[in-house]
Design a protein around this motif. Structure first.
Motif, mmCIF file in Angstrom:
data_model
loop_
_atom_site.group_PDB
_atom_site.id
_atom_site.type_symbol
_atom_site.label_atom_id
_atom_site.label_comp_id
_atom_site.label_asym_id
_atom_site.label_seq_id
_atom_site.Cartn_x
_atom_site.Cartn_y
_atom_site.Cartn_z
ATOM 1 N N ASP A 30 0.837 -1.203 0.000
ATOM 2 C CA ASP A 30 0.000 0.000 0.000
ATOM 3 C C ASP A 30 0.874 1.255 0.000
ATOM 4 O OD1 ASP A 30 -2.271 1.461 -0.083
ATOM 5 O OD2 ASP A 30 -2.755 1.236 2.046
ATOM 6 N N VAL A 31 1.552 1.477 -1.101
ATOM 7 C CA VAL A 31 2.391 2.665 -1.278
ATOM 8 C C VAL A 31 1.917 3.400 -2.522
ATOM 9 C CG1 VAL A 31 4.395 1.710 -0.102
ATOM 10 C CG2 VAL A 31 4.142 1.363 -2.552
ATOM 11 N N ASP A 32 2.312 4.631 -2.624
ATOM 12 C CA ASP A 32 1.923 5.452 -3.767
ATOM 13 C C ASP A 32 2.936 5.240 -4.895
ATOM 14 O OD1 ASP A 32 0.017 7.056 -4.779
ATOM 15 O OD2 ASP A 32 0.857 8.926 -4.005
ATOM 16 N N ALA A 33 2.827 4.099 -5.589
ATOM 17 C CA ALA A 33 3.776 3.777 -6.655
ATOM 18 C C ALA A 33 3.011 3.171 -7.828
ATOM 19 C CB ALA A 33 4.814 2.791 -6.145
ATOM 20 N N MET A 34 3.663 3.167 -8.971
ATOM 21 C CA MET A 34 3.073 2.613 -10.183
ATOM 22 C C MET A 34 3.987 1.504 -10.711
ATOM 23 S SD MET A 34 0.355 4.424 -10.731
ATOM 24 C CE MET A 34 -0.176 4.900 -12.336
ATOM 25 N N LEU A 35 3.368 0.493 -11.306
ATOM 26 C CA LEU A 35 4.096 -0.615 -11.916
ATOM 27 C C LEU A 35 3.519 -0.811 -13.310
ATOM 28 C CD1 LEU A 35 6.184 -2.916 -11.435
ATOM 29 C CD2 LEU A 35 4.245 -4.326 -10.742
ATOM 30 N N TRP A 36 4.303 -0.523 -14.336
ATOM 31 C CA TRP A 36 3.863 -0.573 -15.730
ATOM 32 C C TRP A 36 2.616 0.272 -15.957
ATOM 33 C CZ3 TRP A 36 4.563 -6.077 -14.212
ATOM 34 C CH2 TRP A 36 5.857 -6.490 -14.443
ATOM 35 N N GLY A 37 2.533 1.410 -15.303
ATOM 36 C CA GLY A 37 1.413 2.320 -15.463
ATOM 37 C C GLY A 37 0.188 1.959 -14.646
ATOM 38 N N LEU A 38 0.283 0.931 -13.814
ATOM 39 C CA LEU A 38 -0.822 0.497 -12.968
ATOM 40 C C LEU A 38 -0.463 0.760 -11.508
ATOM 41 C CD1 LEU A 38 -1.451 -2.937 -14.681
ATOM 42 C CD2 LEU A 38 -2.873 -0.910 -14.897
ATOM 43 N N PRO A 39 -1.443 1.089 -10.680
ATOM 44 C CA PRO A 39 -1.156 1.274 -9.260
ATOM 45 C C PRO A 39 -0.644 -0.036 -8.646
ATOM 46 C CG PRO A 39 -3.414 1.912 -9.767
ATOM 47 C CD PRO A 39 -2.841 1.335 -10.998
ATOM 48 N N LEU A 40 0.333 0.081 -7.760
ATOM 49 C CA LEU A 40 1.006 -1.096 -7.218
ATOM 50 C C LEU A 40 0.086 -1.971 -6.388
ATOM 51 C CD1 LEU A 40 3.651 -2.641 -6.908
ATOM 52 C CD2 LEU A 40 4.120 -1.273 -4.882
ATOM 53 N N PHE A 41 -0.755 -1.391 -5.551
ATOM 54 C CA PHE A 41 -1.577 -2.186 -4.632
ATOM 55 C C PHE A 41 -2.538 -3.133 -5.354
ATOM 56 C CE2 PHE A 41 -5.102 -2.600 -1.519
ATOM 57 C CZ PHE A 41 -4.404 -3.317 -0.564
ATOM 58 N N PRO A 42 -3.381 -2.660 -6.273
ATOM 59 C CA PRO A 42 -4.263 -3.618 -6.960
ATOM 60 C C PRO A 42 -3.505 -4.608 -7.836
ATOM 61 C CG PRO A 42 -4.963 -1.365 -7.393
ATOM 62 C CD PRO A 42 -3.697 -1.296 -6.629
ATOM 63 N N THR A 43 -2.399 -4.165 -8.420
ATOM 64 C CA THR A 43 -1.600 -5.065 -9.244
ATOM 65 C C THR A 43 -1.010 -6.185 -8.399
ATOM 66 O OG1 THR A 43 -1.057 -3.213 -10.696
ATOM 67 C CG2 THR A 43 0.318 -5.171 -10.876
#
Length: 72
Positions: A30-43
């Motif tokens: 639960d951090v404010d980051a993106m992974l391949w343009g997607l929010p990290l938490f749901p990904t």
């Protein structure tokens, strides 16, 4: 695979899923980051969920090992 071993593996996967989707470990994502343009938490939730289902399918659908059969 004997039924006892299969039950133990399923129980271990249940507790692994319980731990992964519980607060202390889930809060790591639960951090404010993106992974391949997607929010990290749901990904991360989706990837963990998919891996857990794949492991469960592997345990359930695996062929039983026969005592006289040698693995190479």
């Amino acid at each position: 695979m004997t039924q006892g071993l299969k039950a133990q593996r399923l129980l271990a996967l249940f507790f692994a899923g319980l731990a992964l989707f519980n607060f202390p470990l889930l809060a790591l994502w639960d951090v404010d980051a993106m992974l391949w343009g997607l929010p990290l938490f749901p990904t991360a939730l989706f990837v963990l969920w998919a891996l857990l289902i794949a492991a469960l399918a592997w345990v359930v659908e695996r062929e039983p090992e026969r005592p006289g059969r040698e693995s190479a």
